[in-house]
Design an enzyme around this catalytic site. Structure first.
Site, PDB file in Angstrom:
ATOM      1  N   LYS A 108       4.424  -3.405 -17.491  1.00 11.00           N
ATOM      2  CA  LYS A 108       3.254  -3.521 -18.362  1.00 11.00           C
ATOM      3  C   LYS A 108       3.687  -3.822 -19.794  1.00 11.00           C
ATOM      4  O   LYS A 108       3.158  -4.729 -20.445  1.00 11.00           O
ATOM      5  CB  LYS A 108       2.482  -2.200 -18.301  1.00 11.00           C
ATOM      6  CG  LYS A 108       1.093  -2.290 -18.836  1.00 11.00           C
ATOM      7  CD  LYS A 108       0.357  -0.968 -18.648  1.00 11.00           C
ATOM      8  CE  LYS A 108       0.023  -0.677 -17.196  1.00 11.00           C
ATOM      9  NZ  LYS A 108      -0.139   0.737 -16.898  1.00 11.00           N
ATOM     10  N   GLY A 134      -2.009   3.529  -8.927  1.00  7.08           N
ATOM     11  CA  GLY A 134      -2.532   4.876  -8.747  1.00  7.08           C
ATOM     12  C   GLY A 134      -1.495   5.984  -8.857  1.00  7.08           C
ATOM     13  O   GLY A 134      -1.835   7.147  -8.788  1.00  7.08           O
ATOM     14  N   HIS A 143      -9.031   2.219  -5.483  1.00  9.28           N
ATOM     15  CA  HIS A 143      -7.727   2.715  -5.038  1.00  9.28           C
ATOM     16  C   HIS A 143      -7.478   2.367  -3.573  1.00  9.28           C
ATOM     17  O   HIS A 143      -6.431   1.837  -3.208  1.00  9.28           O
ATOM     18  CB  HIS A 143      -7.684   4.237  -5.236  1.00  9.28           C
ATOM     19  CG  HIS A 143      -6.404   4.852  -4.797  1.00  9.28           C
ATOM     20  ND1 HIS A 143      -6.210   5.345  -3.529  1.00  9.28           N
ATOM     21  CD2 HIS A 143      -5.233   5.000  -5.437  1.00  9.28           C
ATOM     22  CE1 HIS A 143      -4.981   5.801  -3.427  1.00  9.28           C
ATOM     23  NE2 HIS A 143      -4.363   5.599  -4.571  1.00  9.28           N
ATOM     24  N   SER A 165      28.061 -10.292  19.806  1.00  3.33           N
ATOM     25  CA  SER A 165      26.723 -10.005  19.303  1.00  3.33           C
ATOM     26  C   SER A 165      26.721  -8.549  18.850  1.00  3.33           C
ATOM     27  O   SER A 165      27.021  -7.651  19.637  1.00  3.33           O
ATOM     28  CB  SER A 165      25.685 -10.226  20.399  1.00  3.33           C
ATOM     29  OG  SER A 165      24.404  -9.939  19.886  1.00  3.33           O
ATOM     30  N   TYR A 213      23.783 -16.354  13.905  1.00  5.92           N
ATOM     31  CA  TYR A 213      22.364 -16.167  14.194  1.00  5.92           C
ATOM     32  C   TYR A 213      21.965 -14.700  14.115  1.00  5.92           C
ATOM     33  O   TYR A 213      22.816 -13.810  14.167  1.00  5.92           O
ATOM     34  CB  TYR A 213      22.003 -16.736  15.575  1.00  5.92           C
ATOM     35  CG  TYR A 213      22.592 -15.984  16.738  1.00  5.92           C
ATOM     36  CD1 TYR A 213      21.930 -14.887  17.282  1.00  5.92           C
ATOM     37  CD2 TYR A 213      23.810 -16.365  17.299  1.00  5.92           C
ATOM     38  CE1 TYR A 213      22.467 -14.191  18.345  1.00  5.92           C
ATOM     39  CE2 TYR A 213      24.362 -15.673  18.360  1.00  5.92           C
ATOM     40  CZ  TYR A 213      23.685 -14.584  18.880  1.00  5.92           C
ATOM     41  OH  TYR A 213      24.223 -13.884  19.925  1.00  5.92           O
TER      42      TYR A 213
END
Ligand code: PEP
Ligand code: MG
Length: 886
Positions: A25, A104, A467, A776, A863
């Protein structure tokens, strides 16, 4: 050390890049002040002070106090008002601002600086006594709640009584005198609860509020939010102290929140809510029902109350220009808070807007079209985990619905479950395995745990920015908010709606995309994955290096995975096939057999079934690689554990019950996960793996002949610890292949490899690689065995472990990089040093987790393999990982 930074009056110390120091902010307020937007002047106390505050035993260090006072003087200069002045008082807001927004979680105090004198000064200076007393009563209420930690219901009750006495329903029906009396009542409430009067000294108020903001960083609900969102404890929060501007100064004043695009759908239309003559918290608290921002949105909703576009056309036009400017400046959809003080527009906050996965997709794709961002940026922008929301079913449009209430479509997705009326019960019922719909009048931060446990959330009050709506969207929970027709009886534990009564525990369905609430369960349909989804996935695939395979063992799962873009099967677990009703008896006969001949006879029955299983998978996968894992679990998993089951097995196999019982006892293990399983089965009962290997090769030859396409089976051996285990098992597999090729007169390429899922296998990966064509990583077992934590029992204690920072995340969800990850890295390196073209993949649950995928990209694996529904997440995460690295 400089710890306090100012902004406003056309200057700013800092900008949007300084979120670590100034909080989100504070950094954005500085940025907006710097680019000349009308931002009320203020100061930001840096996030680093949060830790200093705790170190100093819960007080602000002296030098920081001095800097705050210095910057307060700056604010006084810009506003030409004075803090605590009896005739022209400066009032401020005090708000928290962590690096990322925590909706919140942290608390806000408005109108700080008011006391019994300054309220009169404010009344005189504004010429509006009602406004001054309204501001004062709000201040006492918020300060009482947030700083003095008094029960806010006491204040709300007093307000309700004041309205009742006066015979009005809206706060605005109370005049200055009523509010003056209400303030006196509030003062009495505070004094009674606290044993001392409400603080009159504005500086005492200020230090109290700053302390409360820092204090709230360590509140339970903030900790819960951080844990759920992987936000580190040590980030701390900043504090923003900013001159107040007033949206409650009369009918030429207003306050609102807006998104520059629709946060639910992503549509490029301003989207928001505002209230005339109100302060910011009125909009989000869901106390008054907000009005629409645009005329189009109002008309679409069939609402009567004037939109801001209609009620305040000039200010609205300026607001629109500001939206465009901020979007272009930040190159992202913005979530903006604004206040209109007597027809003058002020921007109080801007940040990248939270959005649903659907909106994230659309906004990313649209912004590429608008030339705001590149394709690669679009790929980086969409949170891969949040895609989960899109990949799940929605309500079947053809299904019959018994609609019992309607509310706002606050967060998309459909969910069915039992009605539960409070968050603690929701958590308990969810843990017990129920799917829960949390039904509340409105939610507050105290409901976070219940919302997380619930499948969906339904509230009676609150708008799209309430909220409940904001938090549900963030969590990816379907939510219907503001269903005004329902009323909740917490004593009778019922919900009444339109004359009907739904009891706690009854089943309902909510549709967060339409706002409908239905009685009972409503069937769902698969999501549509064309359009924006397809476009973004194409872009992701352009940037991705890792291949994405799937863990699947049924033809149906294989089909789903292919639709989602799977490039092969990384793990086909064959044990699930053994449970099929048509063959479980043969499996049991094989297990119960007392010699090799008995086992072989039963296996001969299973062979054609397994061959058909594999053939169907090869057909569906049409030439894509298929890794089939030989049998892994201990054999007793296939046998019953109670007397009734035992009798059934005896009857089905034709064996005496005594024999069945004896074999079950023989097979009993104390630690089955570390027992007679994996390749240990193949070593001791070679005929089991021989049957499976034969079925694989016969099926491959058959489908290759049928289709003319290449079929390249990859046979995978589980739970290998030593090179010798793999050497022996591989020799047996090769022998079966040779026999099948000789019998059919066909040969085809195939691979034999192993899972790396034991620490010893990782350490001896060099030796093992000599016999393997691929590895694997079975990170489920590797995590279990490396950490010495049972994968089936960890849930009982992992919560506190993560909360205390012992593991940064649940290691069964996201790979433990320092421990398990190091073993994976080491095994990859040792394996490749012996066999440079060794193919490397991962098939534990981590293969679908974005953070773990980033880790795999770093190691240069070939992979990842994950469950079908996670395939798109993995594709996107793999692209993001490559972009991050590259
Ligand atoms: C693993 O251990 O990571 C794995 C994929 O195998 P399973 O989950 O079947 O033990
Ligand atoms: Mg395993």
């Amino acid at each position: 050390m400089k710890s306090v930074f100012r902004f406003g009056g056309g200057t700013a110390e800092g900008d949007a890049t300084q979120k670590e120091l100034l909080g989100g902010k504070g950094a954005n307020l500085a940025e907006m002040a710097g680019i000349g937007l009308a931002v009320p002047p203020g100061l930001t106390i840096a996030t680093s002070v949060c830790a200093a505050y705790y170190d100093a035993g819960g007080r602000l260090p002296d030098d920081v106090q001095a800097q705050v006072l210095d910057s307060l003087a700056f604010i006084e200069g810009v506003t030409a008002k004075k803090f605590g002045d009896a005739t022209n008082p400066l009032l401020v807001s005090v708000r928290s601002g962590a690096r990322v927004s925590m909706p919140g979680m942290m608390d806000t105090v408005l109108n700080l600086g008011l006391n019994d004198q300054t309220v009169e000064g404010l009344a005189a200076a504004s010429g509006n006594a009602r406004f001054a007393w309204d501001s004062y009563r709000r201040f006492i209420q918020m300060y009482g709640d947030v700083v003095l930690e008094l029960d806010h219901y006491a204040f709300e009750d007093a307000l309700e009584i004041a309205k009742e006495d006066k015979g009005v329903t809206q706060d605005t029906g109370l005049d200055a005198d009523d509010l003056r009396k209400l303030v006196a009542r509030y003062m009495a409430i505070v004094e009674q609860a606290l044993g001392r009067p409400f603080p009159q000294d504005p500086h005492e108020q200020l230090w109290g509020a700053i302390g409360a903001v820092f204090g709230s960083w360590r509140s339970d609900r903030a900790r819960t939010y951080r844990r759920l969102n992987d936000i580190p404890e040590n980030w701390g929060t900043a504090v923003n102290v900013q001159a107040m501007v007033f949206g409650n100064l009369g009918d030429t004043s207003a306050t609102g929140v807006a998104f520059t695009r629709d946060p639910s759908t992503g549509e490029h239309a301003w989207y928001g809510e505002y209230l005339i003559n109100a302060q910011g918290e009125d909009v989000v608290a869901g106390i008054r029902t907000p009005q629409y921002l645009t005329k189009a949105a109002r008309e679409k909703a069939g609402a009567k109350a004037a939109s801001m576009e209609e009620a305040m056309p000039v200010v609205f036009a300026e607001l629109g220009r500001t939206f465009d400017l901020l979007e272009r400046h930040y190159r992202d959809m913005q979530d903006i808070e604004f206040t209109v003080e007597d027809n003058r527009l002020y921007i109080l906050q801007t940040r990248s807007g939270k959005r649903t996965a659907k909106a994230a997709l659309r906004i990313a794709v649209d912004m590429v079209g608008e030339g705001l961002i590149t394709e690669a940026e679009a790929v980086k922008r969409v949170d891969a985990s949040a895609m989960d929301q899109l990949l799940h079913p929605t309500l079947d449009p053809k299904a019959v619905r018994d609609i019992i209430a309607r509310g706002l479509p606050a967060s998309p997705g459909a969910a069915s479950g039992i009605v539960v009326l409070d968050s603690d019960s929701a958590e308990i019922r969810a843990l017990a395995g129920d799917s829960v719909i949390l039904v509340r009048t409105e939610t507050s931060p105290e409901d976070i745990h219940g919302m997380h446990a619930a499948r969906g959330i339904l509230t009676a009050r609150g708008g799209m920015t309430s909220h409940a709506a904001v938090v549900a969207r963030g969590m990816g929970r379907p939510c219907v908010s503001g269903a005004g027709g329902i009323s909740i009886d917490l004593v009778g534990r019922t919900v009444s709606t339109g004359g009907r009564i739904v009891k706690e525990g009854d089943r309902i369905t909510i549709d967060g995309a339409t706002g409908d609430v239905m009685l009972g369960d409503v069937p769902t349909v698969e999501p549509d994955l064309s359009g924006d989804f397809g476009i973004l996935m194409e872009w992701a695939d352009k940037h991705r290096r890792l291949k994405v395979r799937t863990n699947a063992e049924t033809p149906e799962d294989c089909r789903v995975a292919r639709q989602f873009g799977a490039e092969g099967i990384g793990l086909c677990r064959t044990e699930h096939m053994f449970f099929e009703p048509s063959r479980i008896t043969a499996v049991r006969r094989m297990i119960l057999a007392e010699d090799t001949a008995g086992r072989e006879a039963a296996l001969a029955e299973l062979l054609p079934e397994q061959r058909a299983d594999f053939a169907e998978i090869f057909r569906v996968m049409a030439g894509l690689p298929v890794t089939i894992r030989l049998l892994d679990p201990p054999l007793h998993e296939f046998l019953p554990h109670d007397d009734e089951g035992l009798a059934d097995v005896a009857a089905a196999t034709g064996l005496p019950e005594t024999l069945v019982r004896r074999r079950i006892n023989e097979l009993h293990e104390f630690n089955p996960m570390l027992g007679h399983r994996g390749c240990r089965l193949g070593i001791t009962y070679p005929e089991i793996y021989a049957m499976q290997a034969r079925a694989i090769f016969e099926a491959a030859v058959k489908v290759a002949q049928e289709t003319g396409a290449a079929v390249v089976p990859e046979v995978m051996v589980p739970l290998v610890a030593t090179a010798k285990e793999l050497e022996l098992t591989k020799a047996a597999i090769d022998a079966e292949a040779a026999a099948v090729f000789a019998a059919t007169g066909t040969t085809l390429d195939y691979l034999v490899g192993t899972m790396i899922e034991l620490p010893r296998a990782a350490l001896r990966a060099g030796d093992i690689a000599a016999h393997a064509q691929f590895f694997s990583f079975g990170t489920n077992d590797l995590t279990q065995t490396t950490l010495g934590i049972s994968r089936d029992d960890s849930a009982r204690f992992m919560g506190p472990y993560v909360e205390k920072g012992i593991y940064p995340k649940d290691p069964f969800v996201s790979i433990d990089e320092d421990g398990v990850g190091e073993l994976v890295a080491l095994a990859a390196e040792r394996g490749r040093s012996v066999k440079p073209d060794l193919k490397l993949g991962i098939c534990g649950e981590h293969g679908g987790d974005p953070a773990s995928i980033l880790f795999c990209e770093g190691l240069g694996l070939d992979y990842v393999s994950c469950s079908p529904y996670r395939v798109p997440i993995a594709r996107l995460a793999a692209a993001q990982a490559a972009l991050k690295k590259g």
